[in-house]
Design a protein around this motif. Structure first.
Motif, PDB file in Angstrom:
ATOM      1  N   ASP A  76      -0.109  56.633 -40.530  1.00  0.00           N
ATOM      2  CA  ASP A  76       0.396  56.118 -39.266  1.00  0.00           C
ATOM      3  C   ASP A  76      -0.683  55.323 -38.551  1.00  0.00           C
ATOM      4  OD1 ASP A  76       1.950  55.536 -37.115  1.00  0.00           O
ATOM      5  OD2 ASP A  76       1.986  57.564 -36.291  1.00  0.00           O
TER       6      ASP A  76
ATOM      7  N   ASN B  97      16.265  51.536 -47.507  1.00  0.00           N
ATOM      8  CA  ASN B  97      15.044  52.026 -46.875  1.00  0.00           C
ATOM      9  C   ASN B  97      14.259  50.795 -46.429  1.00  0.00           C
ATOM     10  OD1 ASN B  97      13.425  51.146 -49.148  1.00  0.00           O
ATOM     11  ND2 ASN B  97      14.209  52.942 -50.239  1.00  0.00           N
TER      12      ASN B  97
ATOM     13  N   ARG C 294       7.602  49.648 -37.353  1.00  0.00           N
ATOM     14  CA  ARG C 294       7.278  51.049 -37.600  1.00  0.00           C
ATOM     15  C   ARG C 294       8.565  51.836 -37.832  1.00  0.00           C
ATOM     16  NH1 ARG C 294       6.220  55.790 -34.469  1.00  0.00           N
ATOM     17  NH2 ARG C 294       4.519  57.065 -35.348  1.00  0.00           N
ATOM     18  N   PHE C 295       8.629  52.546 -38.961  1.00  0.00           N
ATOM     19  CA  PHE C 295       9.762  53.398 -39.302  1.00  0.00           C
ATOM     20  C   PHE C 295       9.234  54.726 -39.835  1.00  0.00           C
ATOM     21  CE2 PHE C 295      11.340  49.042 -40.203  1.00  0.00           C
ATOM     22  CZ  PHE C 295      12.353  48.982 -39.255  1.00  0.00           C
ATOM     23  N   ASN C 296       9.767  55.811 -39.311  1.00  0.00           N
ATOM     24  CA  ASN C 296       9.484  57.147 -39.854  1.00  0.00           C
ATOM     25  C   ASN C 296       7.996  57.432 -39.983  1.00  0.00           C
ATOM     26  OD1 ASN C 296      12.322  57.476 -40.187  1.00  0.00           O
ATOM     27  ND2 ASN C 296      12.196  56.376 -42.140  1.00  0.00           N
ATOM     28  N   GLY C 297       7.229  57.046 -38.978  1.00  0.00           N
ATOM     29  CA  GLY C 297       5.814  57.366 -38.964  1.00  0.00           C
ATOM     30  C   GLY C 297       4.934  56.497 -39.830  1.00  0.00           C
ATOM     31  N   LYS C 298       5.484  55.407 -40.384  1.00  0.00           N
ATOM     32  CA  LYS C 298       4.685  54.468 -41.164  1.00  0.00           C
ATOM     33  C   LYS C 298       4.919  53.056 -40.640  1.00  0.00           C
ATOM     34  CE  LYS C 298       3.979  56.909 -45.518  1.00  0.00           C
ATOM     35  NZ  LYS C 298       3.959  56.769 -46.996  1.00  0.00           N
TER      36      LYS C 298
ATOM     37  N   GLN D  17      18.114  47.722 -36.962  1.00  0.00           N
ATOM     38  CA  GLN D  17      18.661  49.074 -37.031  1.00  0.00           C
ATOM     39  C   GLN D  17      19.878  49.159 -36.126  1.00  0.00           C
ATOM     40  OE1 GLN D  17      15.100  51.592 -36.182  1.00  0.00           O
ATOM     41  NE2 GLN D  17      15.660  52.645 -38.060  1.00  0.00           N
TER      42      GLN D  17
ATOM     43  N   GLU E 276       3.606  48.533 -46.928  1.00  0.00           N
ATOM     44  CA  GLU E 276       3.793  49.837 -46.291  1.00  0.00           C
ATOM     45  C   GLU E 276       2.434  50.478 -46.055  1.00  0.00           C
ATOM     46  OE1 GLU E 276       6.680  53.563 -47.208  1.00  0.00           O
ATOM     47  OE2 GLU E 276       5.038  53.280 -48.641  1.00  0.00           O
TER      48      GLU E 276
END
Length: 368
Positions: free
Chosen positions: A147, A214, A115-119, A182, A143
């Motif tokens: 969410d 990204n 999960r990254f940035n709400g997705k 990350q 992707e």
């Protein structure tokens, strides 16, 4: 008595029960039912579990809040399940079906849910042709549109895993088991790959890393992090480094990976430790190799391809891994879970795989 002391006593009692039970039975000529008082002292069923927890391989779990999300391949695509219990994966729901044509129509392997940035993103390997020889495995990413880990998902395509990203005509290399890292505001991809194209799938596998711009775009050429070179990584019919997984703890970063042959009982885990979290992780010299850090026994065979999480209350660290069901070469495997600890120096200590049927205290907070 605090919670940790209580759980340690529970572990000791469970192990003593397992060890003394055969001796007790040898000394008895007649089976005697326990009294009510004795039953009150027996371990409560819901406080323990036994391995294996499921059939399958390449276990992946992601904890969000009070819920565990499990991800696997099967039923013609990729499946996600959820559960409040780490030791009881929920019902699998297919969230993505393979297309009828294209590079990813077959051989879906080892998906991971992140999960990254709400997705939500699912990294996976697939091929344009079904079955073996497994010459066409490449890595891709899905992707979520919102969410929700159950999707729907958009196919973001194949990830570039080659050496000449500046040339649009250059092709990605063979790649499986891709996982993200990350670190210091930068996203990286780590995976298992071949040095070059090959005409046989009996080809040595290495660990590679590249930068990402990204979650769905690799933006640099790959660099080699690890090759199977140590005595505990070699000696079988095919030397492999695969299944890399990121583990972080108290300013330390580790890559725990699988080595030896996945279809043999010698499959095991090795470890790369980043010498300093402020250095460039794309420099292989900053990664220190050690191992094996987790390997099979006569009772638990071919342990490998792990993922990591914590107990429901966050106080314990757990490893999920798969093991072989028999000594016969092949990929008939099941999934197991057990707690691991940390050394005084901040390194993971995985111990010895717990045999099937041995009662293990459930993760802390799971009964709440």
């Amino acid at each position: 008595m605090d919670t940790a002391d209580y759980r340690n006593i529970k572990r000791i009692k469970a192990l003593l029960g397992l060890l003394l039970y055969p001796l007790f039975m040898l000394g008895c000529t007649t089976a005697v039912a326990p009294t009510v008082e004795q039953e009150s002292r027996l371990p409560e069923e819901e406080e323990y579990f036994t391995n294996p927890i499921a059939d399958g391989a390449d276990p992946w779990v992601f904890k969000k809040g009070d819920t565990y999300y499990f991800c696997s391949s099967g039923n013609g695509g990729i499946q996600v399940s959820k559960s409040e219990k780490l030791t009881a994966p929920g019902e699998k729901v297919v969230v993505w079906k393979t297309p009828d044509t294209g590079w990813n129509k077959s051989n879906v392997w080892a998906p991971e849910l992140h999960r990254f940035n709400g997705k939500w993103y699912i990294y996976y390997a697939a091929a344009k042709k079904p079955g073996g020889p497994f010459l066409y495995q490449r890595s891709g990413v899905l992707e979520s549109e919102g969410d929700d880990p159950f999707g729907p998902y958009t196919d973001k395509g194949m990830l570039y895993t080659g050496d000449s990203i500046e040339y649009t005509s250059s092709a990605p290399k063979w790649a499986i088991d891709l996982t993200p890292l990350q670190l210091n505001g930068q996203l990286y991809a780590i995976w298992s790959g071949w040095e070059g194209d090959a005409e046989t799938d009996k080809t040595k596998q290495h660990l590679y890393m590249a930068r990402m711009s990204n979650p769905w775009t690799i933006s640099s050429n790959r660099v080699l992090l690890s090759s199977p070179e140590e005595p505990w990584e070699t000696g079988g019919p095919l030397d492999l480094n695969e299944g890399p997984q990121v583990l972080k703890h108290k300013e330390k970063v580790f890559i725990v990976y699988s080595t030896r042959e996945s279809w043999l009982k010698e499959y095991r885990l090795g470890q790369l430790t980043l010498s300093d979290t402020l250095v460039n992780p794309m420099e292989a010299t900053y990664w220190v190799k050690s191992g094996p850090v987790f390997e099979g026994t006569d009772e638990v065979l071919g342990v490998g391809h792990c993922s990591f999480t914590t107990s429901p209350d966050g106080t314990e660290h757990w490893i999920l891994y798969h093991s072989k069901k028999t000594t016969t070469p092949g990929w008939d495997r099941n999934i197991r879970a057990q707690e691991f600890t940390w050394t005084a120096d901040g390194f993971p200590f995985f111990g010895v795989p717990v045999p099937a049927g041995v009662p293990i205290p459930v993760p802390s907070g799971q009964d709440d």
